[in-house]
Design a protein around this motif. Structure first.
Motif, mmCIF file in Angstrom:
data_model
loop_
_atom_site.group_PDB
_atom_site.id
_atom_site.type_symbol
_atom_site.label_atom_id
_atom_site.label_comp_id
_atom_site.label_asym_id
_atom_site.label_seq_id
_atom_site.Cartn_x
_atom_site.Cartn_y
_atom_site.Cartn_z
ATOM 1 N N UNK A 20 0.727 -1.187 0.048
ATOM 2 C CA UNK A 20 -0.046 0.037 0.011
ATOM 3 C C UNK A 20 0.963 1.168 -0.038
ATOM 4 N N UNK A 21 2.028 1.053 0.670
ATOM 5 C CA UNK A 21 2.831 2.339 0.868
ATOM 6 C C UNK A 21 3.462 2.806 -0.826
ATOM 7 N N UNK A 22 3.457 1.663 -1.480
ATOM 8 C CA UNK A 22 3.935 1.897 -3.003
ATOM 9 C C UNK A 22 2.865 2.012 -4.056
ATOM 10 N N UNK A 23 1.622 1.977 -3.470
ATOM 11 C CA UNK A 23 0.378 1.600 -4.550
ATOM 12 C C UNK A 23 0.831 0.600 -5.673
ATOM 13 N N UNK A 24 1.309 -0.508 -5.114
ATOM 14 C CA UNK A 24 1.573 -1.448 -6.178
ATOM 15 C C UNK A 24 1.186 -2.880 -5.955
ATOM 16 N N UNK A 25 0.707 -3.449 -6.743
ATOM 17 C CA UNK A 25 0.356 -4.826 -6.646
ATOM 18 C C UNK A 25 1.488 -5.733 -7.267
ATOM 19 N N UNK A 26 1.912 -7.071 -6.774
ATOM 20 C CA UNK A 26 2.742 -7.870 -7.098
ATOM 21 C C UNK A 26 2.463 -9.127 -7.412
#
Length: 129
Positions: free
Chosen positions: A74-80
């Motif tokens: 969530x801190x990087x607004x990224x899904x992995x």
């Protein structure tokens, strides 16, 4: 509307790992269903993994269970999508996509992909023997 942008694809040998990223700033602030899909040439699109954002609820297809992990930062607004022990049959273009949160549920409906309304441009993964 901010687009979804995948990255991290590449060419690797069987047994190696890759981590795909999906920049998804518009969606990480709310609870939606986000998924990873793949499509190989001549084959139908396949749902690989999905999760309810901002929760720990995840779903993984049997074909990749134990090897692939979906997660969100969530801190990087990224899904992995962490992909380990890659096999040649994992080769394909990988897409991330967004659906209403109700699509992420037991029963595997998310794998159909039909309710996902926004898709990234895809990133290519090639696994050689």
């Amino acid at each position: 509307q901010v687009p979804l942008v995948e990255s991290g694809g590449g060419s690797v040998q069987a047994g190696e790992s890759l981590r795909l990223s999906c920049a998804a700033s518009e969606y990480t602030y709310s609870v939606v269903c986000m998924g990873w899909f793949r499509q190989a040439p001549g084959k139908e699109r396949e749902g690989v993994a999905a999760m309810k954002t901002r929760t720990t609820t995840t779903y993984v297809a049997d074909s990749v269970k134990g090897r692939f992990t979906i997660s969100q930062d969530n801190t990087k607004n990224t899904l992995y999508l962490q992909m380990n022990s890659l096999k040649p049959e994992d080769t394909g273009t990988y897409y991330c996509a967004v659906a209403p949160v109700r699509i992420c549920a037991n029963g595997g409906a998310w794998r159909l992909g039909g309710s996902f309304y926004r898709w990234g441009q895809g990133t290519q993964v090639t696994v050689s023997e």
